[in-house]
Structure formats: structure tokens, C-alpha cells
Design a protein around this motif. Structure first.
Motif, PDB file in Angstrom:
ATOM      1  N   GLN A  37      -2.136  60.702   4.356  1.00 38.74           N
ATOM      2  CA  GLN A  37      -3.030  61.421   5.259  1.00 38.74           C
ATOM      3  C   GLN A  37      -2.565  61.357   6.718  1.00 38.74           C
ATOM      4  N   GLY A  38      -1.477  60.629   6.945  1.00 35.69           N
ATOM      5  CA  GLY A  38      -0.901  60.602   8.287  1.00 35.69           C
ATOM      6  C   GLY A  38      -1.253  59.398   9.136  1.00 35.69           C
ATOM      7  N   TYR A  39      -1.994  58.438   8.565  1.00 32.97           N
ATOM      8  CA  TYR A  39      -2.307  57.227   9.319  1.00 32.97           C
ATOM      9  C   TYR A  39      -1.068  56.340   9.408  1.00 32.97           C
ATOM     10  N   SER A  40      -0.898  55.681  10.546  1.00 32.39           N
ATOM     11  CA  SER A  40       0.266  54.822  10.722  1.00 32.39           C
ATOM     12  C   SER A  40       0.104  53.531   9.924  1.00 32.39           C
ATOM     13  N   ALA A  41       1.243  52.933   9.575  1.00 33.14           N
ATOM     14  CA  ALA A  41       1.208  51.668   8.849  1.00 33.14           C
ATOM     15  C   ALA A  41       0.475  50.597   9.647  1.00 33.14           C
ATOM     16  N   THR A  42       0.664  50.606  10.962  1.00 35.26           N
ATOM     17  CA  THR A  42       0.015  49.609  11.821  1.00 35.26           C
ATOM     18  C   THR A  42      -1.496  49.768  11.806  1.00 35.26           C
ATOM     19  N   SER A  43      -1.970  51.016  11.867  1.00 38.26           N
ATOM     20  CA  SER A  43      -3.426  51.242  11.860  1.00 38.26           C
ATOM     21  C   SER A  43      -4.027  50.864  10.507  1.00 38.26           C
ATOM     22  N   ILE A  44      -3.300  51.131   9.429  1.00 33.90           N
ATOM     23  CA  ILE A  44      -3.778  50.752   8.096  1.00 33.90           C
ATOM     24  C   ILE A  44      -3.867  49.237   7.989  1.00 33.90           C
ATOM     25  N   LEU A  45      -2.861  48.565   8.518  1.00 37.36           N
ATOM     26  CA  LEU A  45      -2.855  47.104   8.500  1.00 37.36           C
ATOM     27  C   LEU A  45      -4.027  46.539   9.291  1.00 37.36           C
ATOM     28  N   GLU A  46      -4.194  47.040  10.507  1.00 38.39           N
ATOM     29  CA  GLU A  46      -5.196  46.467  11.408  1.00 38.39           C
ATOM     30  C   GLU A  46      -6.622  46.843  11.021  1.00 38.39           C
ATOM     31  N   LYS A  47      -6.848  48.138  10.745  1.00 38.57           N
ATOM     32  CA  LYS A  47      -8.207  48.622  10.522  1.00 38.57           C
ATOM     33  C   LYS A  47      -8.647  48.551   9.065  1.00 38.57           C
ATOM     34  N   GLY A  48      -7.672  48.385   8.165  1.00 36.27           N
ATOM     35  CA  GLY A  48      -8.006  48.307   6.756  1.00 36.27           C
ATOM     36  C   GLY A  48      -7.783  46.936   6.161  1.00 36.27           C
ATOM     37  N   LEU A  49      -6.513  46.552   6.019  1.00 39.00           N
ATOM     38  CA  LEU A  49      -6.182  45.314   5.316  1.00 39.00           C
ATOM     39  C   LEU A  49      -6.652  44.063   6.043  1.00 39.00           C
ATOM     40  N   ILE A  50      -6.346  43.973   7.338  1.00 39.26           N
ATOM     41  CA  ILE A  50      -6.746  42.776   8.093  1.00 39.26           C
ATOM     42  C   ILE A  50      -8.263  42.683   8.214  1.00 39.26           C
ATOM     43  N   THR A  51      -8.899  43.803   8.513  1.00 43.74           N
ATOM     44  CA  THR A  51     -10.364  43.787   8.618  1.00 43.74           C
ATOM     45  C   THR A  51     -10.991  43.359   7.296  1.00 43.74           C
ATOM     46  N   GLY A  52     -10.452  43.878   6.202  1.00 48.51           N
ATOM     47  CA  GLY A  52     -10.990  43.539   4.888  1.00 48.51           C
ATOM     48  C   GLY A  52     -10.852  42.071   4.550  1.00 48.51           C
ATOM     49  N   ILE A  53      -9.673  41.512   4.766  1.00 42.68           N
ATOM     50  CA  ILE A  53      -9.466  40.109   4.412  1.00 42.68           C
ATOM     51  C   ILE A  53     -10.183  39.179   5.381  1.00 42.68           C
ATOM     52  N   ASN A  54     -10.347  39.607   6.637  1.00 46.33           N
ATOM     53  CA  ASN A  54     -11.097  38.790   7.599  1.00 46.33           C
ATOM     54  C   ASN A  54     -12.561  38.667   7.200  1.00 46.33           C
ATOM     55  N   ILE A  55     -13.123  39.731   6.659  1.00 51.30           N
ATOM     56  CA  ILE A  55     -14.515  39.694   6.197  1.00 51.30           C
ATOM     57  C   ILE A  55     -14.661  38.678   5.068  1.00 51.30           C
ATOM     58  N   ILE A  56     -13.711  38.704   4.128  1.00 52.39           N
ATOM     59  CA  ILE A  56     -13.741  37.761   3.012  1.00 52.39           C
ATOM     60  C   ILE A  56     -13.550  36.323   3.514  1.00 52.39           C
ATOM     61  N   ALA A  57     -12.637  36.137   4.461  1.00 54.41           N
ATOM     62  CA  ALA A  57     -12.394  34.793   5.006  1.00 54.41           C
ATOM     63  C   ALA A  57     -13.646  34.239   5.667  1.00 54.41           C
ATOM     64  N   GLU A  58     -14.364  35.089   6.391  1.00 58.12           N
ATOM     65  CA  GLU A  58     -15.593  34.657   7.047  1.00 58.12           C
ATOM     66  C   GLU A  58     -16.657  34.297   6.016  1.00 58.12           C
ATOM     67  N   LYS A  59     -16.751  35.093   4.964  1.00 59.56           N
ATOM     68  CA  LYS A  59     -17.725  34.802   3.907  1.00 59.56           C
ATOM     69  C   LYS A  59     -17.378  33.494   3.200  1.00 59.56           C
ATOM     70  N   TYR A  60     -16.080  33.229   3.061  1.00 58.57           N
ATOM     71  CA  TYR A  60     -15.662  31.987   2.421  1.00 58.57           C
ATOM     72  C   TYR A  60     -16.034  30.784   3.283  1.00 58.57           C
ATOM     73  N   ARG A  61     -15.838  30.937   4.588  1.00 58.01           N
ATOM     74  CA  ARG A  61     -16.173  29.831   5.506  1.00 58.01           C
ATOM     75  C   ARG A  61     -17.665  29.520   5.479  1.00 58.01           C
ATOM     76  N   THR A  62     -18.480  30.555   5.243  1.00 60.36           N
ATOM     77  CA  THR A  62     -19.934  30.353   5.210  1.00 60.36           C
ATOM     78  C   THR A  62     -20.445  30.221   3.776  1.00 60.36           C
ATOM     79  N   GLU A  63     -19.499  30.013   2.836  1.00 59.00           N
ATOM     80  CA  GLU A  63     -19.813  29.752   1.431  1.00 59.00           C
ATOM     81  C   GLU A  63     -20.601  30.875   0.769  1.00 59.00           C
ATOM     82  N   LYS A  64     -20.301  32.129   1.168  1.00 53.33           N
ATOM     83  CA  LYS A  64     -20.956  33.283   0.553  1.00 53.33           C
ATOM     84  C   LYS A  64     -20.128  33.868  -0.585  1.00 53.33           C
ATOM     85  N   VAL A  65     -18.870  33.424  -0.676  1.00 60.46           N
ATOM     86  CA  VAL A  65     -18.032  33.810  -1.807  1.00 60.46           C
ATOM     87  C   VAL A  65     -17.319  32.562  -2.310  1.00 60.46           C
TER      88      VAL A  65
END
Length: 219
Positions: A28-56
Motif C-alpha cells: 500500500q506504499g507505507y515505508s518499512a520504518t513507519s510499519i515498524l514504528e506504528k505497527g510492530l513496535i506499538t503492538g509489542i509495547n502494548i503486550i510488554a506493558e500488559k505483561y508488566r501489569t500481569e494482564k497477560v
């Protein structure tokens, strides 16, 4: 938006979906950097935060990490620069007792964008194994990761082991992971810590040449 779909696929631990969505985002024309930052990193950061607060739990974290790595495999060849002799050598790994590599793959990719040779020791790495790798590879930078507060003290053990084997001089030690603070880094004798992978990448781009100039090694 496709970034939201990528984030959801990571949260659900759906590796195949993350892989396909990452390909779609590129198409769709999105840059690899934007996919990394706005998709992959954001997604894993949410999971990491939930893990720290014992929600997953741990299995959910591992599934999410695998999904993130699936997406990363698509964009890593675009993001990374060819390894070039003379551009430095970086060793990274997660300390003994810590089996999680949340974010470590992203840090590895960020390091690879500089053209430096990157050696990934993986997870559950003992102080002696870190020291052995440093002795063998003679890196410019050692990146030590820990996700758990219970494994943070092992970072100090790694530095102590390096000092005991005469390997600390001239080596820049960077510590990272969710619970790591500037104060802790200073307390254990590390040189740097960074809030995120992008800050780490920017540091490397600004300072890697200076670090190389301060330590002449055969790379």
C-alpha cells in the motif's frame, strides 16, 4: 487502518496474519520504518506493558513476540544496511534467567541499519557466555537486555565478569529493557541505556564512528 490491524494481530499472537498484513502495508506504499514504528513496535509495547501489569501470561507474550518477529522478517531486509568491514561490531543478548526477547529483535534490526556486524547471543545468556563472546569477537559495543526486575542484577554480574577477565576496558556496555533506568545503569557501571530502539539507533548513527575511533580492532 492497517497499522491497527497489525497491532491487533500481534496482540492475538497470529503470526501468519502479522506477516501478511506487513506485506500488505508495504504494497500500500507505507515505508518499512513507519510499519515498524506504528505497527510492530506499538503492538509489542502494548503486550510488554500488559505483561508488566500481569494482564497477560508468558505463553501470550511468546505468541505475540513470534507474531512481531514474523512481521519483522518482512521489513528487516529493507531496513538493514549491508554489513561493511570497519563499521563496528555489536554483541547483544538477554541475561541468564530471562527467556523473553520482547524488543530485542527490534533493537537488533536498528543496530543492523548502521551497517555494523551484529551478533545475537539470544536469551538466557550467562555472564560467562557474554564474556566468552566478547573475548572471541572483540566487539565495540555489548548490549545487555533484561525484561524482568528479578533478572536485572545479572546485568551487574555480566559487567563484573568482564572486569574479572580484563575485557571491560574500551568496551561500551549498553543495558536495556522495560525495568531499566538511567540510575540503575549508572549504579551497575554500564555506559548507556535508552528508552527505545529508535533512540538506540540514533545514538549509534551519531556516535558509532567516535566509538570506533577510540578502539582500533580488527573487524
Amino acid at each position: 487502518m492497517i497499522f491497527d490491524d497489525i497491532i491487533d494481530s500481534i496482540a492475538e499472537g497470529e503470526s501468519e496474519d502479522t506477516l501478511e498484513l506487513t506485506k500488505q502495508a508495504l504494497a500500500q506504499g507505507y515505508s518499512a520504518t513507519s510499519i515498524l514504528e506504528k505497527g510492530l513496535i506499538t503492538g509489542i509495547n502494548i503486550i510488554a506493558e500488559k505483561y508488566r501489569t500481569e494482564k497477560v501470561n508468558v505463553p501470550e507474550v511468546l505468541m505475540a513476540t513470534n507474531a512481531m518477529h514474523a512481521g519483522l522478517s518482512v521489513i528487516e531486509p529493507i531496513l538493514t544496511a549491508p554489513t561493511k568491514k570497519g563499521l563496528g561490531k555489536i554483541i547483544l543478548g538477554t541475561v541468564a534467567g530471562d527467556l523473553h526477547d520482547i524488543g530485542l529483535g527490534i533493537v537488533k534490526t536498528m543496530a543492523m541499519t548502521t551497517g555494523a556486524k551484529v551478533i545475537d547471543l539470544g536469551v538466557n545468556v550467562s555472564p560467562k557466555k557474554f564474556a566468552s563472546a566478547v573475548r572471541k569477537e572483540k566487539p565495540n559495543i555489548l548490549m545487555i537486555s533484561a525484561l524482568l526486575t528479578t533478572t536485572m542484577p545479572v546485568m551487574k554480574d555480566v559487567i563484573v565478569e568482564l572486569e574479572a577477565q580484563g575485557l571491560r576496558s574500551g568496551l561500551k556496555v549498553i543495558v536495556g529493557g522495560a525495568p531499566i533506568t538511567d540510575a540503575f545503569a549508572k549504579e551497575i557501571g554500564a555506559d548507556y541505556t535508552f528508552e527505545d530502539a529508535f533512540e538506540f539507533r540514533n545514538f549509534l548513527k551519531a556516535n558509532l564512528s567516535k566509538i570506533l575511533a577510540s578502539k582500533h580492532v580488527d573487524l
